[in-house]
Scaffold this active site. Structure first.
Site, PDB file in Angstrom:
ATOM      1  N   CYS A  87     -32.349 -59.482  -3.682  1.00  0.00           N
ATOM      2  CA  CYS A  87     -32.961 -60.030  -4.897  1.00  0.00           C
ATOM      3  C   CYS A  87     -32.767 -59.028  -6.033  1.00  0.00           C
ATOM      4  O   CYS A  87     -32.842 -57.820  -5.844  1.00  0.00           O
ATOM      5  CB  CYS A  87     -34.432 -60.373  -4.690  1.00  0.00           C
ATOM      6  SG  CYS A  87     -35.580 -59.019  -4.892  1.00  0.00           S
ATOM      7  N   GLU A  88     -32.494 -59.584  -7.204  1.00  0.00           N
ATOM      8  CA  GLU A  88     -32.182 -58.709  -8.332  1.00  0.00           C
ATOM      9  C   GLU A  88     -33.420 -58.040  -8.915  1.00  0.00           C
ATOM     10  O   GLU A  88     -33.303 -57.123  -9.709  1.00  0.00           O
ATOM     11  CB  GLU A  88     -31.435 -59.478  -9.420  1.00  0.00           C
ATOM     12  CG  GLU A  88     -32.243 -60.527 -10.134  1.00  0.00           C
ATOM     13  CD  GLU A  88     -31.411 -61.289 -11.165  1.00  0.00           C
ATOM     14  OE1 GLU A  88     -30.183 -61.235 -11.091  1.00  0.00           O
ATOM     15  OE2 GLU A  88     -32.020 -61.936 -12.025  1.00  0.00           O
ATOM     16  N   HIS A  89     -34.601 -58.501  -8.500  1.00  0.00           N
ATOM     17  CA  HIS A  89     -35.816 -57.911  -9.063  1.00  0.00           C
ATOM     18  C   HIS A  89     -36.229 -56.629  -8.351  1.00  0.00           C
ATOM     19  O   HIS A  89     -36.707 -55.700  -8.980  1.00  0.00           O
ATOM     20  CB  HIS A  89     -36.979 -58.918  -8.995  1.00  0.00           C
ATOM     21  CG  HIS A  89     -36.679 -60.188  -9.714  1.00  0.00           C
ATOM     22  ND1 HIS A  89     -36.689 -61.422  -9.096  1.00  0.00           N
ATOM     23  CD2 HIS A  89     -36.328 -60.425 -10.997  1.00  0.00           C
ATOM     24  CE1 HIS A  89     -36.370 -62.352  -9.971  1.00  0.00           C
ATOM     25  NE2 HIS A  89     -36.140 -61.775 -11.125  1.00  0.00           N
ATOM     26  N   HIS A  90     -36.073 -56.615  -7.020  1.00  0.00           N
ATOM     27  CA  HIS A  90     -36.538 -55.459  -6.242  1.00  0.00           C
ATOM     28  C   HIS A  90     -35.420 -54.812  -5.429  1.00  0.00           C
ATOM     29  O   HIS A  90     -35.633 -53.819  -4.764  1.00  0.00           O
ATOM     30  CB  HIS A  90     -37.665 -55.888  -5.282  1.00  0.00           C
ATOM     31  CG  HIS A  90     -38.821 -56.546  -5.962  1.00  0.00           C
ATOM     32  ND1 HIS A  90     -38.914 -57.909  -6.129  1.00  0.00           N
ATOM     33  CD2 HIS A  90     -39.939 -56.011  -6.534  1.00  0.00           C
ATOM     34  CE1 HIS A  90     -40.044 -58.206  -6.767  1.00  0.00           C
ATOM     35  NE2 HIS A  90     -40.684 -57.077  -7.030  1.00  0.00           N
ATOM     36  N   GLN A 128     -32.220 -66.638  -5.790  1.00  0.00           N
ATOM     37  CA  GLN A 128     -31.748 -67.707  -4.901  1.00  0.00           C
ATOM     38  C   GLN A 128     -31.230 -68.917  -5.686  1.00  0.00           C
ATOM     39  O   GLN A 128     -30.258 -69.563  -5.292  1.00  0.00           O
ATOM     40  CB  GLN A 128     -32.894 -68.118  -3.966  1.00  0.00           C
ATOM     41  CG  GLN A 128     -32.447 -69.057  -2.862  1.00  0.00           C
ATOM     42  CD  GLN A 128     -33.567 -69.377  -1.893  1.00  0.00           C
ATOM     43  OE1 GLN A 128     -34.411 -68.520  -1.619  1.00  0.00           O
ATOM     44  NE2 GLN A 128     -33.589 -70.585  -1.378  1.00  0.00           N
ATOM     45  N   HIS A 156     -37.808 -64.083   1.611  1.00  0.00           N
ATOM     46  CA  HIS A 156     -37.602 -62.955   0.688  1.00  0.00           C
ATOM     47  C   HIS A 156     -38.431 -61.759   1.130  1.00  0.00           C
ATOM     48  O   HIS A 156     -39.669 -61.835   1.172  1.00  0.00           O
ATOM     49  CB  HIS A 156     -37.998 -63.375  -0.726  1.00  0.00           C
ATOM     50  CG  HIS A 156     -37.060 -64.371  -1.332  1.00  0.00           C
ATOM     51  ND1 HIS A 156     -36.264 -64.074  -2.425  1.00  0.00           N
ATOM     52  CD2 HIS A 156     -36.762 -65.638  -0.973  1.00  0.00           C
ATOM     53  CE1 HIS A 156     -35.539 -65.146  -2.721  1.00  0.00           C
ATOM     54  NE2 HIS A 156     -35.809 -66.101  -1.863  1.00  0.00           N
ATOM     55  N   CYS A 158     -39.105 -59.167  -0.431  1.00  0.00           N
ATOM     56  CA  CYS A 158     -40.011 -58.658  -1.482  1.00  0.00           C
ATOM     57  C   CYS A 158     -41.328 -59.418  -1.489  1.00  0.00           C
ATOM     58  O   CYS A 158     -42.309 -58.948  -2.060  1.00  0.00           O
ATOM     59  CB  CYS A 158     -39.337 -58.691  -2.854  1.00  0.00           C
ATOM     60  SG  CYS A 158     -38.994 -60.329  -3.480  1.00  0.00           S
TER      61      CYS A 158
END
Ligand SMILES: Nc1nc2c(ncn2[C@@H]2O[C@H](COP(=O)(O)OP(=O)(O)OP(=O)(O)O)[C@@H](O)[C@H]2O)c(=O)[nH]1
Ligand SMILES: [Zn+2]
Length: 198
Positions: A87-90, A128, A156, A158
């Site tokens: 995931c690009e956030h975490h 996603q 996920h 995260c």
């Protein structure tokens, strides 16, 4: 893409990423000189570059390399394709299954190329939803079939290991183009991916 290509392409980058990981280990309070960690920055760098190798691969070329003229015009479904992405956030993994279908319009594609295309887009920093769209759009624009459908079901990390800490939630995303925008075709696809016989 051959692994050799990846190694040759990334020698300098690998070194830079390695150095960054060594700094991170120090920052979190680890002893970077202890035996078990001596090669860890290098291993972590290689792992990260492997997991993001999709940036250096071309999904269109992969599909174009195995397109064949055929008159078969029924739905082709490749289901239960394992997906591992970050995931690009975490920058934590999300993983699950992709189900891909297309209806040929004069051309079929080598079956293995569909999971390869999934991997090219999964091995990047993603959400996603965009991963789903990337796969649908690539197949739609390259193969130009009568329709394409993609469903991804994923968990996920995260949301599991940290944050909201929900262990059993699964996220489902989907993308439909062409004939799959019609409810009957879409339902046939959804029925087939939920059966053991498709
Ligand atoms: N839509 C979408 N969201 C995602 C995906 N992967 C992770 N996220 C979410 O991205 C959001 C980032 O929100 P922020 O509030 O900026 O980050 P955060 O404080 O770490 O959020 P929490 O996870 O709720 O602790 C979170 O809600 C994640 O669950 C994905 O593939 N798609
Ligand atoms: Zn996340």
């Amino acid at each position: 893409m051959p692994y050799r290509y990846l190694e040759e392409y990334n020698i300098e980058i690998t070194q830079e990423v390695r150095n960054s990981y060594e700094r991170i280990l120090g920052e979190i309070g680890e002893d970077t000189g202890r035996e078990g960690l001596l090669k860890t920055p290098e291993r972590a760098a290689k792992a990260m570059l492997f997991l993001t190798q999709g940036y250096r691969q071309d999904a269109v070329e992969i599909l174009k390399g195995a397109m064949f003229t055929e008159s078969y015009s029924e739905m082709v479904i490749i289901k239960d394709i394992e997906v591992y992405s970050l995931c690009e956030h975490h920058m934590l993994p999300f993983f699950g299954k992709a189900h891909v279908a297309y209806i040929p319009d004069g051309h079929i594609v080598g079956l293995s190329k569909i999971p390869r295309v999934v991997d090219v887009f999964a091995r990047r920093l993603q959400v996603q939803e965009r991963l789903t769209d990337d796969i649908v759009e690539c197949i739609n624009q390259t193969l130009k079939p009568k329709g394409v459908a993609v469903v991804i079901e994923a968990a996920h990390m995260c949301m599991m290991m940290r944050g909201v800490q929900k262990q059993n939630s699964v996220t489902t995303t989907s993308g439909f183009r062409g004939q799959f925008e019609k409810i009957e075709t879409r339902n046939e696809f959804l029925k087939l991916i939920s059966s053991d016989l498709s």
